[in-house]
Design an enzyme around this catalytic site. Sequence first.
Site, PDB file in Angstrom:
ATOM      1  N   GLN A   1       0.819  -1.076  -0.158  1.00 16.44           N
ATOM      2  CA  GLN A   1      -0.118   0.149  -0.007  1.00 16.44           C
ATOM      3  C   GLN A   1       0.923   1.410  -0.147  1.00 16.44           C
ATOM      4  O   GLN A   1       2.101   1.044   0.370  1.00 16.44           O
ATOM      5  CB  GLN A   1      -0.920   0.109   1.319  1.00 16.44           C
ATOM      6  CG  GLN A   1      -0.205  -0.259   2.581  1.00 16.44           C
ATOM      7  CD  GLN A   1      -0.908  -0.949   3.517  1.00 16.44           C
ATOM      8  OE1 GLN A   1      -2.096  -1.077   3.595  1.00 16.44           O
ATOM      9  NE2 GLN A   1      -0.314  -1.705   4.539  1.00 16.44           N
TER      10      GLN A   1
ATOM     11  N   ASP B   1       0.168  -0.380  13.933  1.00 12.69           N
ATOM     12  CA  ASP B   1       0.403   0.912  14.632  1.00 12.69           C
ATOM     13  C   ASP B   1       0.788   0.786  16.081  1.00 12.69           C
ATOM     14  O   ASP B   1       1.324   1.517  16.716  1.00 12.69           O
ATOM     15  CB  ASP B   1      -0.568   1.989  14.378  1.00 12.69           C
ATOM     16  CG  ASP B   1      -1.752   1.460  14.844  1.00 12.69           C
ATOM     17  OD1 ASP B   1      -2.816   1.794  13.991  1.00 12.69           O
ATOM     18  OD2 ASP B   1      -2.102   0.944  15.983  1.00 12.69           O
TER      19      ASP B   1
ATOM     20  N   GLU C   1       0.731  -8.751  11.336  1.00  9.41           N
ATOM     21  CA  GLU C   1       0.558  -7.453  10.302  1.00  9.41           C
ATOM     22  C   GLU C   1       1.314  -7.676   9.268  1.00  9.41           C
ATOM     23  O   GLU C   1       2.330  -8.155   9.016  1.00  9.41           O
ATOM     24  CB  GLU C   1       1.300  -6.185  11.142  1.00  9.41           C
ATOM     25  CG  GLU C   1       1.656  -5.128  10.262  1.00  9.41           C
ATOM     26  CD  GLU C   1       0.410  -4.578   9.321  1.00  9.41           C
ATOM     27  OE1 GLU C   1      -0.595  -3.911  10.151  1.00  9.41           O
ATOM     28  OE2 GLU C   1       0.574  -4.378   8.340  1.00  9.41           O
TER      29      GLU C   1
ATOM     30  N   ASP D   1       0.344 -12.520   6.627  1.00  8.53           N
ATOM     31  CA  ASP D   1      -1.077 -12.316   6.170  1.00  8.53           C
ATOM     32  C   ASP D   1      -2.094 -12.879   7.367  1.00  8.53           C
ATOM     33  O   ASP D   1      -1.923 -14.139   7.688  1.00  8.53           O
ATOM     34  CB  ASP D   1      -1.445 -13.075   5.205  1.00  8.53           C
ATOM     35  CG  ASP D   1      -2.896 -13.003   4.305  1.00  8.53           C
ATOM     36  OD1 ASP D   1      -3.238 -13.244   3.108  1.00  8.53           O
ATOM     37  OD2 ASP D   1      -3.460 -12.412   5.413  1.00  8.53           O
TER      38      ASP D   1
ATOM     39  N   ASP E   1      -8.028  -5.602  13.579  1.00  5.87           N
ATOM     40  CA  ASP E   1      -7.909  -4.163  13.459  1.00  5.87           C
ATOM     41  C   ASP E   1      -7.112  -3.832  11.827  1.00  5.87           C
ATOM     42  O   ASP E   1      -6.264  -3.413  11.912  1.00  5.87           O
ATOM     43  CB  ASP E   1      -6.833  -3.727  14.461  1.00  5.87           C
ATOM     44  CG  ASP E   1      -6.387  -2.239  14.196  1.00  5.87           C
ATOM     45  OD1 ASP E   1      -5.425  -1.812  15.062  1.00  5.87           O
ATOM     46  OD2 ASP E   1      -6.909  -1.303  13.727  1.00  5.87           O
ATOM     47  N   SER E   2      -7.877  -4.081  11.047  1.00  9.44           N
ATOM     48  CA  SER E   2      -7.550  -3.969   9.689  1.00  9.44           C
ATOM     49  C   SER E   2      -7.991  -2.986   8.874  1.00  9.44           C
ATOM     50  O   SER E   2      -8.467  -2.021   9.381  1.00  9.44           O
ATOM     51  CB  SER E   2      -8.142  -5.342   8.784  1.00  9.44           C
ATOM     52  OG  SER E   2      -9.399  -5.054   8.455  1.00  9.44           O
TER      53      SER E   2
ATOM     54  N   GLU F   1      -9.514  -0.884   5.515  1.00  9.69           N
ATOM     55  CA  GLU F   1     -10.914  -1.223   4.740  1.00  9.69           C
ATOM     56  C   GLU F   1     -10.865  -2.411   3.824  1.00  9.69           C
ATOM     57  O   GLU F   1      -9.749  -2.743   3.641  1.00  9.69           O
ATOM     58  CB  GLU F   1     -11.272  -0.109   4.102  1.00  9.69           C
ATOM     59  CG  GLU F   1     -10.832   1.330   4.726  1.00  9.69           C
ATOM     60  CD  GLU F   1     -12.117   2.063   4.704  1.00  9.69           C
ATOM     61  OE1 GLU F   1     -12.522   2.528   5.918  1.00  9.69           O
ATOM     62  OE2 GLU F   1     -13.047   2.105   3.829  1.00  9.69           O
TER      63      GLU F   1
ATOM     64  N   PRO G   1      -4.899  -5.771   0.782  1.00 10.39           N
ATOM     65  CA  PRO G   1      -4.598  -6.905   1.344  1.00 10.39           C
ATOM     66  C   PRO G   1      -5.463  -7.292   2.522  1.00 10.39           C
ATOM     67  O   PRO G   1      -5.593  -8.388   2.919  1.00 10.39           O
ATOM     68  CB  PRO G   1      -3.288  -6.543   2.105  1.00 10.39           C
ATOM     69  CG  PRO G   1      -3.203  -5.216   2.058  1.00 10.39           C
ATOM     70  CD  PRO G   1      -3.904  -4.516   0.800  1.00 10.39           C
TER      71      PRO G   1
HETATM   72  N1  SAM Z   1      -7.759   1.499  12.957  1.00 12.89           N
HETATM   73  C1  SAM Z   1      -7.310   1.537  11.278  1.00 12.89           C
HETATM   74  C2  SAM Z   1      -8.961   1.191  10.645  1.00 12.89           C
HETATM   75  O1  SAM Z   1      -9.684   1.121  11.412  1.00 12.89           O
HETATM   76  O2  SAM Z   1      -8.945   1.306   9.689  1.00 12.89           O
HETATM   77  C3  SAM Z   1      -6.362   0.428  10.911  1.00 12.89           C
HETATM   78  C4  SAM Z   1      -5.263   0.536  11.399  1.00 12.89           C
HETATM   79  S1  SAM Z   1      -3.941  -0.594  11.247  1.00 12.89           S
HETATM   80  C5  SAM Z   1      -2.540   0.498  10.711  1.00 12.89           C
HETATM   81  C6  SAM Z   1      -4.745  -1.370   9.594  1.00 12.89           C
HETATM   82  C7  SAM Z   1      -3.415  -2.635   9.173  1.00 12.89           C
HETATM   83  O3  SAM Z   1      -4.050  -3.519   8.559  1.00 12.89           O
HETATM   84  C8  SAM Z   1      -2.369  -1.840   8.267  1.00 12.89           C
HETATM   85  O4  SAM Z   1      -1.215  -1.828   8.951  1.00 12.89           O
HETATM   86  C9  SAM Z   1      -2.531  -3.128   7.168  1.00 12.89           C
HETATM   87  O5  SAM Z   1      -1.091  -3.340   6.581  1.00 12.89           O
HETATM   88  C10 SAM Z   1      -3.047  -4.122   7.911  1.00 12.89           C
HETATM   89  N2  SAM Z   1      -3.538  -5.340   7.133  1.00 12.89           N
HETATM   90  C11 SAM Z   1      -4.322  -5.202   6.005  1.00 12.89           C
HETATM   91  N3  SAM Z   1      -4.501  -6.472   5.430  1.00 12.89           N
HETATM   92  C12 SAM Z   1      -3.849  -7.247   6.139  1.00 12.89           C
HETATM   93  C13 SAM Z   1      -3.763  -8.813   6.292  1.00 12.89           C
HETATM   94  N4  SAM Z   1      -4.516  -9.577   5.406  1.00 12.89           N
HETATM   95  N5  SAM Z   1      -3.103  -9.319   7.174  1.00 12.89           N
HETATM   96  C14 SAM Z   1      -2.623  -8.714   8.189  1.00 12.89           C
HETATM   97  N6  SAM Z   1      -2.420  -7.262   8.381  1.00 12.89           N
HETATM   98  C15 SAM Z   1      -3.313  -6.639   7.401  1.00 12.89           C
END
Ligand code: SAM
Length: 276
Positions: A32, A87, A107, A138, A156-157, A159, A163
């Site tokens: 991303q 984060d 993450e 993943d 806590d992903s 949208e 990924p």
């Molecule tokens: N609080 C935020 C929200 O509600 O949108 C989310 C914050 S946190 C930084 C979201 C994290 O999900 C990102 O760092 C992203 O890289 C991670 N992420 C996305 N898809 C993922 C997956 N399949 N496995 C693990 N982490 C993933």
Amino acid sequence: MGGFWFTEKQTENFGITMKINKTLHTEKTDFQQLDMAETEEWGNMLFLDGMVMTSQKDEFVYHEMVAHVPLFTHPNPENVLVVGGGDGGVIREVLKHPSVKKATLVEIDGKVIEYSKKYLPEIAGDLENERVEVIVGDGFMHIAESKNEYDVIMVDSTEPVGPAVNLFTKGFYSGISNALKEDGIFVAQSDNPWFKADLIKQVMSDVKEIFPITRLYTANIPTYPSGLWAFTLGSKKHDPLKVAEERFHEIDTKYYTKELHNAAFALPKFVKDLTE
Ligand code: SAM
């Protein structure tokens, strides 16, 4: 003076605009677009693919509400998993529960962890804690490989794009159920009822097919789309609205309270309608 205005388009026709004092880091990672900026109003802020992820000033709302609702609902959470959450904010809140022996973070993007540690130290600072295991991978695969292991799982992903697409599917929620112990609980951030009503309806419908207790709760997050944020809770046995008074031990928070724990499940009519 310096600086510039940035708008996050929350729909095709509406957005949130903020004053950026300076860009701290910008990079296209393997997953991303990652931007870290110093904003006038909200302090340092992490953006992924142009969307606000977290800010120094309002991060506590989301991180406390993702963590403390399920962790106080479970009578004795010891083994906890956070999917996403690079984060570090949810992990920081999880560690405030002395019953938690191990908190695993999965993450997918190591750069999120790296730059959160650098520019959001008060959010990411606990990722080195001895009770924490950080896995860069993943979350979908990790869940698929886990069985009867966790007391509480928090998703806590980002949208459901890129990924994170797989993290909003019935298959994933079914995998979560298998990864949880027989009285396990999970929470997933579920976007907002103003612009993503269909998503909330779909997630609720999918989770209800898998978990006997399924509830939606909300919180006010000013930097997220619409400001009204939703969380879906699925539980195999424990009801978040039937937590014993003595369960609520003292905890250092700025948003979550035991009164708010219950009040958060009281939904405006237009939101309640999405859950039926
Ligand atoms: N609080 C935020 C929200 O509600 O949108 C989310 C914050 S946190 C930084 C979201 C994290 O999900 C990102 O760092 C992203 O890289 C991670 N992420 C996305 N898809 C993922 C997956 N399949 N496995 C693990 N982490 C993933």
